[in-house]
Design a protein around this motif. Structure first.
Motif, mmCIF file in Angstrom:
data_model
loop_
_atom_site.group_PDB
_atom_site.id
_atom_site.type_symbol
_atom_site.label_atom_id
_atom_site.label_comp_id
_atom_site.label_asym_id
_atom_site.label_seq_id
_atom_site.Cartn_x
_atom_site.Cartn_y
_atom_site.Cartn_z
ATOM 1 N N LEU A 14 14.309 -9.813 -6.722
ATOM 2 C CA LEU A 14 15.562 -9.284 -7.053
ATOM 3 C C LEU A 14 16.326 -8.916 -5.920
ATOM 4 O O LEU A 14 15.800 -8.275 -5.087
ATOM 5 C CB LEU A 14 15.202 -8.198 -8.026
ATOM 6 C CG LEU A 14 16.418 -7.229 -8.725
ATOM 7 C CD1 LEU A 14 17.359 -8.069 -9.367
ATOM 8 C CD2 LEU A 14 15.992 -6.197 -9.158
ATOM 9 N N LEU A 15 17.534 -9.246 -5.754
ATOM 10 C CA LEU A 15 18.595 -8.826 -4.612
ATOM 11 C C LEU A 15 19.563 -7.924 -5.264
ATOM 12 O O LEU A 15 20.489 -8.580 -6.072
ATOM 13 C CB LEU A 15 19.337 -10.285 -4.053
ATOM 14 C CG LEU A 15 18.451 -10.961 -3.109
ATOM 15 C CD1 LEU A 15 16.900 -11.389 -3.589
ATOM 16 C CD2 LEU A 15 19.362 -12.163 -2.463
ATOM 17 N N THR A 69 19.531 -5.417 -0.632
ATOM 18 C CA THR A 69 17.929 -5.143 -0.593
ATOM 19 C C THR A 69 17.262 -6.132 -1.376
ATOM 20 O O THR A 69 17.394 -6.455 -2.723
ATOM 21 C CB THR A 69 17.809 -3.759 -1.078
ATOM 22 O OG1 THR A 69 18.733 -2.890 -0.341
ATOM 23 C CG2 THR A 69 16.408 -3.136 -1.133
ATOM 24 N N VAL A 70 16.141 -6.722 -0.785
ATOM 25 C CA VAL A 70 15.286 -7.551 -1.827
ATOM 26 C C VAL A 70 13.818 -6.800 -2.128
ATOM 27 O O VAL A 70 13.512 -6.311 -1.440
ATOM 28 C CB VAL A 70 14.877 -8.993 -0.663
ATOM 29 C CG1 VAL A 70 13.698 -9.660 -1.349
ATOM 30 C CG2 VAL A 70 15.686 -9.286 -0.009
ATOM 31 N N GLU A 74 7.621 -8.085 -9.515
ATOM 32 C CA GLU A 74 6.582 -7.620 -10.130
ATOM 33 C C GLU A 74 5.914 -6.031 -9.632
ATOM 34 O O GLU A 74 5.466 -5.477 -10.715
ATOM 35 C CB GLU A 74 5.276 -8.643 -9.566
ATOM 36 C CG GLU A 74 4.081 -8.355 -10.490
ATOM 37 C CD GLU A 74 2.911 -9.329 -10.019
ATOM 38 O OE1 GLU A 74 1.856 -9.471 -10.595
ATOM 39 O OE2 GLU A 74 3.300 -10.149 -9.115
ATOM 40 N N ARG A 75 6.138 -6.013 -8.454
ATOM 41 C CA ARG A 75 5.718 -4.565 -7.959
ATOM 42 C C ARG A 75 6.815 -3.596 -7.963
ATOM 43 O O ARG A 75 6.393 -2.326 -7.728
ATOM 44 C CB ARG A 75 5.015 -4.626 -6.685
ATOM 45 C CG ARG A 75 3.825 -5.454 -6.738
ATOM 46 C CD ARG A 75 3.222 -5.685 -5.204
ATOM 47 N NE ARG A 75 2.036 -6.171 -5.188
ATOM 48 C CZ ARG A 75 1.760 -7.646 -5.354
ATOM 49 N NH1 ARG A 75 2.606 -8.410 -5.828
ATOM 50 N NH2 ARG A 75 0.561 -7.949 -5.447
ATOM 51 N N ASN A 76 8.232 -3.833 -8.337
ATOM 52 C CA ASN A 76 9.051 -3.120 -8.287
ATOM 53 C C ASN A 76 9.241 -2.579 -6.820
ATOM 54 O O ASN A 76 9.541 -1.122 -6.572
ATOM 55 C CB ASN A 76 9.086 -1.961 -9.323
ATOM 56 C CG ASN A 76 10.656 -1.137 -9.397
ATOM 57 O OD1 ASN A 76 11.697 -1.724 -9.024
ATOM 58 N ND2 ASN A 76 10.479 0.073 -9.602
ATOM 59 N N GLN A 77 8.982 -3.206 -5.678
ATOM 60 C CA GLN A 77 8.959 -2.707 -4.345
ATOM 61 C C GLN A 77 9.990 -3.346 -3.411
ATOM 62 O O GLN A 77 9.994 -4.559 -3.473
ATOM 63 C CB GLN A 77 7.490 -3.046 -3.754
ATOM 64 C CG GLN A 77 7.071 -2.576 -2.689
ATOM 65 C CD GLN A 77 5.694 -2.983 -2.021
ATOM 66 O OE1 GLN A 77 4.899 -3.000 -2.830
ATOM 67 N NE2 GLN A 77 5.343 -3.440 -0.713
ATOM 68 N N ILE A 78 10.465 -2.634 -2.502
ATOM 69 C CA ILE A 78 11.221 -3.003 -1.756
ATOM 70 C C ILE A 78 10.695 -3.868 -0.327
ATOM 71 O O ILE A 78 9.822 -3.096 -0.116
ATOM 72 C CB ILE A 78 12.516 -1.901 -1.154
ATOM 73 C CG1 ILE A 78 13.386 -1.371 -2.166
ATOM 74 C CG2 ILE A 78 13.143 -2.408 0.147
ATOM 75 C CD1 ILE A 78 14.158 -0.378 -1.751
ATOM 76 N N ILE A 79 11.131 -5.070 -0.377
ATOM 77 C CA ILE A 79 10.277 -5.815 0.906
ATOM 78 C C ILE A 79 11.243 -6.139 2.057
ATOM 79 O O ILE A 79 10.648 -6.683 2.890
ATOM 80 C CB ILE A 79 9.563 -6.897 0.161
ATOM 81 C CG1 ILE A 79 10.593 -7.835 -0.338
ATOM 82 C CG2 ILE A 79 8.667 -6.406 -0.960
ATOM 83 C CD1 ILE A 79 10.209 -9.349 -0.788
ATOM 84 N N GLY A 80 12.613 -6.155 1.925
ATOM 85 C CA GLY A 80 13.203 -6.353 2.988
ATOM 86 C C GLY A 80 14.717 -6.478 2.808
ATOM 87 O O GLY A 80 15.252 -5.744 1.671
#
Length: 205
Positions: A14-15, A69-70, A74-80
């Motif tokens: 999700l962006l 923000t990427v 699945e985890r609803n986690q910001i990764i980059g």
């Protein structure tokens, strides 16, 4: 939120438009691998993320960038983070750049899907004639990743940028043209369908 801000949604990624509330988690993502220590990147550190945010929002305000923000859905986690930059609406061109992911997520399904989302929107919604990618001469991993997308190397801009540490950077330039997009799109969709990280990622708890 301004009407020109956009959200891009894939199966895994999700962006979302960059917001101040994202900064703490972006800093955590950048700390996965201490990404700012790579001298050929522009990844923000805990000490520079505030200024990184201010510059990103300034570019957005001037309609020169769209900063994302990427998020791992699945985890609803910001990764980059990634962005459209050097936007030239008069000539229907833009660059996809300033892309980085937490080390855990590098060489995974996420970069392929994010590029597919960004390129699809650029060519099919924004009607771009060309989408550009730029990277540091010393960032060999980035060059190989861009080439795997199907982009072609245009050349090298010598002594292109003076970096904060005083180093003068040579910049390698790649692009994908509008008539090349159908083939590149098919290639990215094929890679996603065959990427083992896609299925293994979904099975993780």
């Amino acid at each position: 939120m301004p009407s020109h801000y956009i959200t891009l949604v894939g199966q895994h990624a999700l962006l979302l438009p960059l917001e101040h509330d994202h900064l703490e988690d972006l800093s955590k993502a950048a700390s996965d691998g201490l990404l700012w220590e790579l001298f050929f990147t522009t990844v923000p550190s805990p000490n520079t993320i505030a200024s990184w945010f201010e510059k990103a929002m300034e570019q957005q305000t001037k309609d020169l960038a769209r900063v994302f923000t990427v998020i791992d859905k699945e985890r609803n986690q910001i990764i980059g983070s990634t962005r459209y930059c050097n936007m030239d609406s008069a000539n229907k061109r833009l660059e996809i750049g300033y892309t980085w992911y937490a080390q855990t997520y590098q060489r995974s399904v996420f970069n392929t899907e994010c590029k597919l989302l960004l390129l699809t929107h650029a060519f099919e919604i924004m009607d771009c004639n060309a989408v550009e990618f730029r990277t540091d001469w010393f960032n060999q991993r980035s060059q190989k990743a861009i080439e795997r997308l199907g982009a072609k190397r245009d050349g090298v801009l010598r002594s292109h940028m003076i970096l904060p540490d005083g180093r003068v950077r040579d910049t390698v330039v790649y692009s994908i043209l509008k008539h090349e997009w159908p083939g590149v799109k098919a290639n990215l969709q094929f890679k996603l369908s065959r990427d083992p990280s896609s299925s293994t990622h979904l099975s993780k708890s």
